[in-house]
Motif scaffolding. Structure first.
Motif, PDB file in Angstrom:
ATOM      1  N   LEU A   1       0.810  -1.222   0.000  1.00 14.82           N
ATOM      2  CA  LEU A   1       0.000   0.000   0.000  1.00 14.82           C
ATOM      3  C   LEU A   1       0.846   1.277   0.000  1.00 14.82           C
ATOM      4  O   LEU A   1       0.520   2.253  -0.674  1.00 14.82           O
ATOM      5  N   PHE A   2       1.948   1.256   0.735  1.00 14.85           N
ATOM      6  CA  PHE A   2       2.803   2.448   0.802  1.00 14.85           C
ATOM      7  C   PHE A   2       3.267   2.844  -0.609  1.00 14.85           C
ATOM      8  O   PHE A   2       3.137   3.993  -1.019  1.00 14.85           O
ATOM      9  N   GLY A   3       3.789   1.874  -1.361  1.00 16.25           N
ATOM     10  CA  GLY A   3       4.243   2.161  -2.731  1.00 16.25           C
ATOM     11  C   GLY A   3       3.090   2.590  -3.626  1.00 16.25           C
ATOM     12  O   GLY A   3       3.246   3.460  -4.484  1.00 16.25           O
ATOM     13  N   GLN A   4       1.917   2.003  -3.409  1.00 13.12           N
ATOM     14  CA  GLN A   4       0.756   2.353  -4.245  1.00 13.12           C
ATOM     15  C   GLN A   4       0.337   3.808  -4.016  1.00 13.12           C
ATOM     16  O   GLN A   4       0.034   4.542  -4.946  1.00 13.12           O
ATOM     17  N   LEU A   5       0.367   4.218  -2.744  1.00 10.04           N
ATOM     18  CA  LEU A   5      -0.021   5.606  -2.451  1.00 10.04           C
ATOM     19  C   LEU A   5       1.021   6.584  -3.006  1.00 10.04           C
ATOM     20  O   LEU A   5       0.679   7.627  -3.567  1.00 10.04           O
ATOM     21  N   LEU A   6       2.298   6.228  -2.863  1.00 14.48           N
ATOM     22  CA  LEU A   6       3.338   7.106  -3.411  1.00 14.48           C
ATOM     23  C   LEU A   6       3.244   7.155  -4.932  1.00 14.48           C
ATOM     24  O   LEU A   6       3.464   8.198  -5.549  1.00 14.48           O
ATOM     25  N   ALA A   7       2.886   6.013  -5.547  1.00 16.99           N
ATOM     26  CA  ALA A   7       2.740   5.985  -7.009  1.00 16.99           C
ATOM     27  C   ALA A   7       1.665   6.986  -7.439  1.00 16.99           C
ATOM     28  O   ALA A   7       1.807   7.677  -8.450  1.00 16.99           O
TER      29      ALA A   7
ATOM     30  N   HIS B   1       1.396  10.718   8.713  1.00 12.80           N
ATOM     31  CA  HIS B   1      -0.054  10.570   8.835  1.00 12.80           C
ATOM     32  C   HIS B   1      -0.755  11.580   7.918  1.00 12.80           C
ATOM     33  O   HIS B   1      -1.639  11.215   7.122  1.00 12.80           O
ATOM     34  N   HIS B   2      -0.358  12.846   8.030  1.00  8.09           N
ATOM     35  CA  HIS B   2      -1.027  13.870   7.227  1.00  8.09           C
ATOM     36  C   HIS B   2      -0.669  13.752   5.751  1.00  8.09           C
ATOM     37  O   HIS B   2      -1.499  14.029   4.882  1.00  8.09           O
ATOM     38  N   PHE B   3       0.557  13.353   5.471  1.00 10.50           N
ATOM     39  CA  PHE B   3       0.983  13.201   4.072  1.00 10.50           C
ATOM     40  C   PHE B   3       0.139  12.136   3.366  1.00 10.50           C
ATOM     41  O   PHE B   3      -0.451  12.382   2.313  1.00 10.50           O
ATOM     42  N   LEU B   4       0.057  10.964   3.970  1.00  7.01           N
ATOM     43  CA  LEU B   4      -0.683   9.880   3.308  1.00  7.01           C
ATOM     44  C   LEU B   4      -2.181  10.176   3.292  1.00  7.01           C
ATOM     45  O   LEU B   4      -2.878   9.848   2.323  1.00  7.01           O
ATOM     46  N   THR B   5      -2.667  10.824   4.352  1.00  2.00           N
ATOM     47  CA  THR B   5      -4.093  11.182   4.372  1.00  2.00           C
ATOM     48  C   THR B   5      -4.405  12.146   3.224  1.00  2.00           C
ATOM     49  O   THR B   5      -5.465  12.057   2.585  1.00  2.00           O
TER      50      THR B   5
ATOM     51  N   PRO C   1     -11.831   4.086  -2.895  1.00  4.15           N
ATOM     52  CA  PRO C   1     -10.557   4.699  -3.246  1.00  4.15           C
ATOM     53  C   PRO C   1      -9.364   3.917  -2.701  1.00  4.15           C
ATOM     54  O   PRO C   1      -8.235   4.168  -3.058  1.00  4.15           O
ATOM     55  N   LEU C   2      -9.617   2.947  -1.825  1.00  2.87           N
ATOM     56  CA  LEU C   2      -8.535   2.128  -1.275  1.00  2.87           C
ATOM     57  C   LEU C   2      -8.870   0.651  -1.458  1.00  2.87           C
ATOM     58  O   LEU C   2     -10.031   0.286  -1.555  1.00  2.87           O
TER      59      LEU C   2
ATOM     60  N   GLU D   1      -2.522  -2.611   6.823  1.00  5.23           N
ATOM     61  CA  GLU D   1      -1.359  -1.838   6.364  1.00  5.23           C
ATOM     62  C   GLU D   1      -1.613  -0.339   6.562  1.00  5.23           C
ATOM     63  O   GLU D   1      -0.752   0.390   7.037  1.00  5.23           O
ATOM     64  N   LEU D   2      -2.829   0.056   6.198  1.00  5.23           N
ATOM     65  CA  LEU D   2      -3.166   1.474   6.307  1.00  5.23           C
ATOM     66  C   LEU D   2      -3.067   1.936   7.754  1.00  5.23           C
ATOM     67  O   LEU D   2      -2.523   2.999   8.055  1.00  5.23           O
ATOM     68  N   GLN D   3      -3.587   1.116   8.634  1.00 10.44           N
ATOM     69  CA  GLN D   3      -3.553   1.485  10.048  1.00 10.44           C
ATOM     70  C   GLN D   3      -2.101   1.627  10.538  1.00 10.44           C
ATOM     71  O   GLN D   3      -1.760   2.579  11.233  1.00 10.44           O
ATOM     72  N   THR D   4      -1.247   0.694  10.136  1.00  9.10           N
ATOM     73  CA  THR D   4       0.156   0.764  10.567  1.00  9.10           C
ATOM     74  C   THR D   4       0.824   2.029  10.026  1.00  9.10           C
ATOM     75  O   THR D   4       1.583   2.702  10.725  1.00  9.10           O
ATOM     76  N   LEU D   5       0.549   2.361   8.783  1.00  9.14           N
ATOM     77  CA  LEU D   5       1.193   3.528   8.178  1.00  9.14           C
ATOM     78  C   LEU D   5       0.690   4.839   8.763  1.00  9.14           C
ATOM     79  O   LEU D   5       1.442   5.809   8.871  1.00  9.14           O
ATOM     80  N   LEU D   6      -0.603   4.865   9.131  1.00  6.85           N
ATOM     81  CA  LEU D   6      -1.220   6.135   9.546  1.00  6.85           C
ATOM     82  C   LEU D   6      -1.280   6.348  11.048  1.00  6.85           C
ATOM     83  O   LEU D   6      -1.271   7.496  11.512  1.00  6.85           O
TER      84      LEU D   6
END
Ligand SMILES: C[S@@+](CC[C@H](N)C(=O)[O-])C[C@H]1O[C@@H](n2cnc3c(N)ncnc32)[C@H](O)[C@@H]1O
Length: 368
Positions: free
Chosen positions: A71-77, A288-292, A315-316, A325-330
């Motif tokens: 998910l991290f790479g997907q959001l950055l993509a 947190h704010h960046f990915l949100t 959207p996810l 994954e989202l919870q861990t990242l955020l």
């Protein structure tokens, strides 16, 4: 970790490396911590990273954003593709990744872009700056399916697009300097000890600053996005972390060559160096704010809109794994607040709208 509390015993570690470091210190006298860290992590044969021993994720030594899942790479993509669109969908858009480890982030980005954003995929060129042959080999294996899309330049080349790194700067060697005193690594018998000496004005994070010089010199037009853990000047704590098997070790002299050593990033000096090189800060916030911010733009049109598929209409991705994954990242108590995101721009219109990731940008020290 407070450097004063380190216990100064050598325990376990890579025997060949420990003997080599010991012999060098016997021959040359006490050496800076930056030299020691360079050997422990990057000695050409035995270093923790350069030997390919480093492992992240559950079965490794520590978690990174990348090891949490795709998910991290997907959001950055999605963020990269927004930038490509702002550039007017140019034909050749380069992502330069530095500190690519085993190539997993690159694979997550490229898989996603290939499936979801085919036009961006056509324009995309992925370049990995990798100094260590064994890591390059791992990356080549992991990215084989993408053929010529990915290249490993022998030295940094001029590019237009984005320079991306996740936990690169914290892995750069640092000197331990405080109040005019530097701690050098010396020997007491066969034990490593700190030896103090006074020092005049000296830079503690030279390697990180030189990396910024190099990025700025090669970026023709575009952005630099660096994700890492650290502090702005007012809150800067000179913390060195030593990690192995998900445990924080008490000393960098434990498990030398088998443990990761990092130092929190001094964002202020990184920002000043970038500005001196003609880069402009366009965002600084916590993860947190960046990915949100990125997530909030998904589904809003343009390339941030994910086509239907295994992401369904959401959207996810709509599955339990992605939610975890989202919870861990955020989550603020997991990776969401621990990491910050800093972005610079070069030759980007000052009136250009903020990147999606900085839509909710706030000073990482802010509460609430
Ligand atoms: C903490 S790891 C992060 C790995 C990966 N980005 C992740 O998030 O999982 C730091 C990485 O930076 C790499 N590295 C250190 N100095 C480097 C340099 N000058 N150029 C490229 N990579 C470097 C190390 O080899 C290591 O793979």
């Amino acid at each position: 970790m407070d450097v004063e509390r380190w216990t100064l015993n050598t325990q376990k570690g890579n025997i060949a490396l420990v003997s080599w470091i010991r012999a060098e210190i016997e021959r040359r006298g006490p050496q800076s911590f930056a030299w020691f860290m360079q050997q422990a992590l990057y000695h050409p044969e035995h270093g923790y990273y350069s030997s390919g021993r480093c492992a992240t994720g559950r079965k490794g030594d520590y978690f990174t954003n990348v090891s949490v899942g795709a998910l991290f790479g997907q959001l950055l993509a999605s963020q990269f593709s927004e930038i490509w669109e702002c550039f007017g969908n140019i034909n050749e858009f380069v992502i330069v990744e530095q500190g690519a480890h085993d190539g997993q982030f690159a694979r997550d980005v490229l898989d996603f872009v290939q499936k979801r954003l085919p036009e961006f995929f056509d324009a995309l060129r992925y370049r990995i700056l990798e100094p260590f042959p064994i890591l390059e080999e791992q990356q080549r294996r992991r990215l084989e399916a993408f053929g010529d899309k990915v290249k490993w330049p022998a030295s940094p080349e001029p590019f237009t697009g984005v320079h991306f790194s996740n936990e690169l700067l914290d892995a750069m060697p640092v000197r331990l300097i405080s109040d005019g005193t530097e701690k050098l690594v010396g020997l007491d018998g066969d034990k490593f000890v700190f030896v103090e000496q006074s020092v005049n004005k000296a830079t503690f994070n030279q390697a990180a600053l030189e990396t910024i010089d190099q990025i700025a010199a090669n970026l023709q037009r575009g952005y630099v996005i660096a994700i890492d853990y650290g502090f702005l000047e007012e809150a800067f704590e000179r913390t060195v972390q030593v990690r192995a098997r998900h445990r924080n070790l008490n000393s960098p002299f434990e498990q030398i060559g088998d443990a990761d050593i990092t130092m929190s990033v001094h964002w202020k000096s990184i920002i000043e160096r970038a500005q001196a090189n003609g880069l402009r800060v366009v965002g600084f916030t916590d993860q947190h704010h960046f990915l949100t911010g990125i997530i909030s733009q998904l589904g809003s049109g343009g390339s941030l809109e994910p086509p239907a598929g295994d992401w369904g209409q959401s959207p996810l991705p709509d599955c339990a794994k992605a939610k975890r994954e989202l919870q861990t990242l955020l989550h603020p108590e997991m990776l969401g607040r621990a990491f910050q995101v800093l972005a610079f721009a070069k030759k980007i219109d000052i009136e250009a709208p903020p990147l999606a990731g900085f839509k909710f940008a706030r000073h990482p020290g802010q509460r609430g």
